[in-house]
Design a protein around this motif. Sequence first.
Motif, PDB file in Angstrom:
ATOM      1  N   THR A  56      58.688  53.049  17.290  1.00 22.05           N
ATOM      2  CA  THR A  56      57.801  54.046  17.882  1.00 22.05           C
ATOM      3  C   THR A  56      58.234  54.224  19.328  1.00 22.05           C
ATOM      4  OG1 THR A  56      55.512  54.734  18.150  1.00 22.05           O
ATOM      5  CG2 THR A  56      56.023  52.464  18.793  1.00 22.05           C
ATOM      6  N   LEU A  57      57.770  55.281  19.991  1.00 18.36           N
ATOM      7  CA  LEU A  57      58.072  55.459  21.407  1.00 18.36           C
ATOM      8  C   LEU A  57      57.147  54.555  22.220  1.00 18.36           C
ATOM      9  CD1 LEU A  57      58.437  59.337  21.471  1.00 18.36           C
ATOM     10  CD2 LEU A  57      60.273  57.643  21.664  1.00 18.36           C
ATOM     11  N   THR A  58      57.699  53.840  23.160  1.00 22.19           N
ATOM     12  CA  THR A  58      56.913  52.911  23.956  1.00 22.19           C
ATOM     13  C   THR A  58      57.610  52.672  25.287  1.00 22.19           C
ATOM     14  OG1 THR A  58      56.009  50.669  24.029  1.00 22.19           O
ATOM     15  CG2 THR A  58      58.076  50.954  22.848  1.00 22.19           C
ATOM     16  N   ASP A  59      56.878  52.148  26.279  1.00 17.55           N
ATOM     17  CA  ASP A  59      57.547  51.832  27.544  1.00 17.55           C
ATOM     18  C   ASP A  59      57.654  50.327  27.738  1.00 17.55           C
ATOM     19  OD1 ASP A  59      54.915  51.379  27.985  1.00 17.55           O
ATOM     20  OD2 ASP A  59      54.692  52.791  29.653  1.00 17.55           O
ATOM     21  N   THR A  60      57.363  49.579  26.671  1.00 19.10           N
ATOM     22  CA  THR A  60      57.599  48.135  26.723  1.00 19.10           C
ATOM     23  C   THR A  60      58.681  47.832  25.685  1.00 19.10           C
ATOM     24  OG1 THR A  60      55.741  47.930  25.183  1.00 19.10           O
ATOM     25  CG2 THR A  60      55.290  47.456  27.496  1.00 19.10           C
ATOM     26  N   GLU A  61      59.327  46.677  25.820  1.00 20.95           N
ATOM     27  CA  GLU A  61      60.410  46.335  24.891  1.00 20.95           C
ATOM     28  C   GLU A  61      59.898  46.382  23.451  1.00 20.95           C
ATOM     29  OE1 GLU A  61      63.516  45.792  24.773  1.00 20.95           O
ATOM     30  OE2 GLU A  61      63.766  44.607  22.940  1.00 20.95           O
ATOM     31  N   ASP A  81      56.621  60.026  12.549  1.00 16.90           N
ATOM     32  CA  ASP A  81      56.801  59.979  14.000  1.00 16.90           C
ATOM     33  C   ASP A  81      55.623  59.317  14.709  1.00 16.90           C
ATOM     34  OD1 ASP A  81      54.807  61.962  14.269  1.00 16.90           O
ATOM     35  OD2 ASP A  81      56.298  63.515  13.874  1.00 16.90           O
ATOM     36  N   THR A  82      55.798  59.142  16.027  1.00 18.06           N
ATOM     37  CA  THR A  82      54.814  58.413  16.820  1.00 18.06           C
ATOM     38  C   THR A  82      53.442  59.091  16.786  1.00 18.06           C
ATOM     39  OG1 THR A  82      56.557  57.551  18.245  1.00 18.06           O
ATOM     40  CG2 THR A  82      54.342  57.538  19.154  1.00 18.06           C
ATOM     41  N   HIS A  99      56.125  51.301  10.752  1.00 21.95           N
ATOM     42  CA  HIS A  99      57.552  51.513  10.940  1.00 21.95           C
ATOM     43  C   HIS A  99      57.717  53.022  11.097  1.00 21.95           C
ATOM     44  CE1 HIS A  99      61.802  50.466  10.837  1.00 21.95           C
ATOM     45  NE2 HIS A  99      61.957  51.649  10.259  1.00 21.95           N
ATOM     46  N   VAL A 100      58.239  53.443  12.234  1.00 24.89           N
ATOM     47  CA  VAL A 100      58.323  54.873  12.536  1.00 24.89           C
ATOM     48  C   VAL A 100      59.735  55.368  12.244  1.00 24.89           C
ATOM     49  CG1 VAL A 100      57.944  56.633  14.288  1.00 24.89           C
ATOM     50  CG2 VAL A 100      56.558  54.543  14.304  1.00 24.89           C
ATOM     51  N   LEU A 101      59.860  56.240  11.256  1.00 25.92           N
ATOM     52  CA  LEU A 101      61.180  56.693  10.812  1.00 25.92           C
ATOM     53  C   LEU A 101      61.878  57.577  11.837  1.00 25.92           C
ATOM     54  CD1 LEU A 101      60.350  57.631   7.114  1.00 25.92           C
ATOM     55  CD2 LEU A 101      61.568  55.599   7.917  1.00 25.92           C
ATOM     56  N   GLN A 102      61.087  58.192  12.727  1.00 29.85           N
ATOM     57  CA  GLN A 102      61.622  59.186  13.673  1.00 29.85           C
ATOM     58  C   GLN A 102      62.319  60.314  12.918  1.00 29.85           C
ATOM     59  OE1 GLN A 102      60.705  59.384  16.641  1.00 29.85           O
ATOM     60  NE2 GLN A 102      59.907  57.323  17.079  1.00 29.85           N
ATOM     61  N   ARG A 117      65.293  56.042  10.552  1.00 30.55           N
ATOM     62  CA  ARG A 117      65.334  54.591  10.745  1.00 30.55           C
ATOM     63  C   ARG A 117      65.095  53.808   9.446  1.00 30.55           C
ATOM     64  NH1 ARG A 117      67.533  53.366  15.762  1.00 30.55           N
ATOM     65  NH2 ARG A 117      66.818  54.925  17.256  1.00 30.55           N
ATOM     66  N   LEU A 118      65.919  54.072   8.446  1.00 33.69           N
ATOM     67  CA  LEU A 118      65.734  53.427   7.149  1.00 33.69           C
ATOM     68  C   LEU A 118      66.460  52.091   7.067  1.00 33.69           C
ATOM     69  CD1 LEU A 118      65.809  56.015   4.258  1.00 33.69           C
ATOM     70  CD2 LEU A 118      64.079  54.333   4.840  1.00 33.69           C
ATOM     71  N   LYS A 119      67.678  52.061   7.623  1.00 35.21           N
ATOM     72  CA  LYS A 119      68.440  50.797   7.630  1.00 35.21           C
ATOM     73  C   LYS A 119      67.619  49.747   8.360  1.00 35.21           C
ATOM     74  CE  LYS A 119      72.162  51.988   9.290  1.00 35.21           C
ATOM     75  NZ  LYS A 119      73.240  52.485  10.012  1.00 35.21           N
ATOM     76  N   GLU A 120      67.021  50.168   9.492  1.00 38.81           N
ATOM     77  CA  GLU A 120      66.214  49.269  10.303  1.00 38.81           C
ATOM     78  C   GLU A 120      65.015  48.761   9.498  1.00 38.81           C
ATOM     79  OE1 GLU A 120      67.407  52.170  11.147  1.00 38.81           O
ATOM     80  OE2 GLU A 120      68.340  52.076  13.142  1.00 38.81           O
ATOM     81  N   LEU A 121      64.445  49.637   8.651  1.00 36.58           N
ATOM     82  CA  LEU A 121      63.310  49.225   7.810  1.00 36.58           C
ATOM     83  C   LEU A 121      63.748  48.148   6.831  1.00 36.58           C
ATOM     84  CD1 LEU A 121      60.420  49.596   6.611  1.00 36.58           C
ATOM     85  CD2 LEU A 121      61.420  51.323   5.098  1.00 36.58           C
TER      86      LEU A 121
END
Lengths: 192, 192
Positions: A56-61, A81-82, A99-102, A117-121
Amino acid sequence: MNRLVDELASLPGIGEKSAGRLADHLIRLPRERVQRLTDAITDARENVHFCSKCYTLTDTEICPVCSNDTRDHGTIMIVEDTRDMQAYEKTGKYSGVYHVLQGAISPMLGIGPNDIRLKELMTRLQNEEVSEVIIATNSSLEGETTAMYISKLIKPTGIKVTRIASGVPVGGDLENIDEITLLRALDGRVEL
Amino acid sequence: MNRLVDELASLPGIGEKSAGRLADHLIRLPRERVQRLTDAITDARENVHFCSKCYTLTDTEICPVCSNDTRDHGTIMIVEDTRDMQAYEKTGKYSGVYHVLQGAISPMLGIGPNDIRLKELMTRLQNEEVSEVIIATNSSLEGETTAMYISKLIKPTGIKVTRIASGVPVGGDLENIDEITLLRALDGRVEL
């Protein structure tokens, strides 16, 4: 001034005219307010990135949801999406993680499985203890295609895969609902 | 003329002004067109009544759906009114028959179980061979209340009772869908 108008007009949803009005407004603002705006834009651009767990979009790691230990990390909801994630977060009733596919698979737009982002899933599912994957992609053609694809991908792992219900929205009067939704609601009927 | 305007204005959705315009239009029509209109109104009032089996509005003793032998008379879909039945008929994919409640239970409006065609439904279930009752009342407060009530009523008979699915309408983007529908879709998720 023309350069500013052109820049503004290149943003989505801002036409030539609104760009002119915006530019006119901006050049009249106190200098420090303009500074605050440009800082906010730069900061966001520099600091907002994908959560290294759920994308997801975030400003923390790691995003606040992923780093919250009180949430159920064994249940992963997959969204496009987010903004979709935020829609479920607003309900305040979902306690799992995301899990956000973007994106979504769209043969028409040339977006394939490798572009989201399927590989990541799949890596997450291998490395984490997951008991259920809830597919909450949109109810559009792309969303349904993506849901089918993911379900086939996950099935062999033995992890439970569910899809959020498609049907009559709450408050809906049947006579005003499109035929495809009516048929989905009929097909998806549940025993009481 | 004033009497005509008053009569027209008393109809739902017709205000004082439109009533005036309508009256003005009517008095200029050829006599035979006016006759056709008044005949149509009188005929409808005289001949349209409730189907003696399913209680939909019809101008035959038994409605075309109930009298169609190729339909599955063992599956009854319960709807609130004739327009909801027509919505499912338009899909062309439902092959069972209907039972039209002609209303929904609404404590707020003082409409109780005896004010809708429930007794008639129970009589049908006793006298006909029914294998499934699909409750397709609206997804409103009244519709849900009615669905719950009917399901409790039918359960003891052992007949299968189902409810059409509630969830994200087809084509829907999660970020634009109300929270209650999102939660319903989550609760009603199905295993893939």
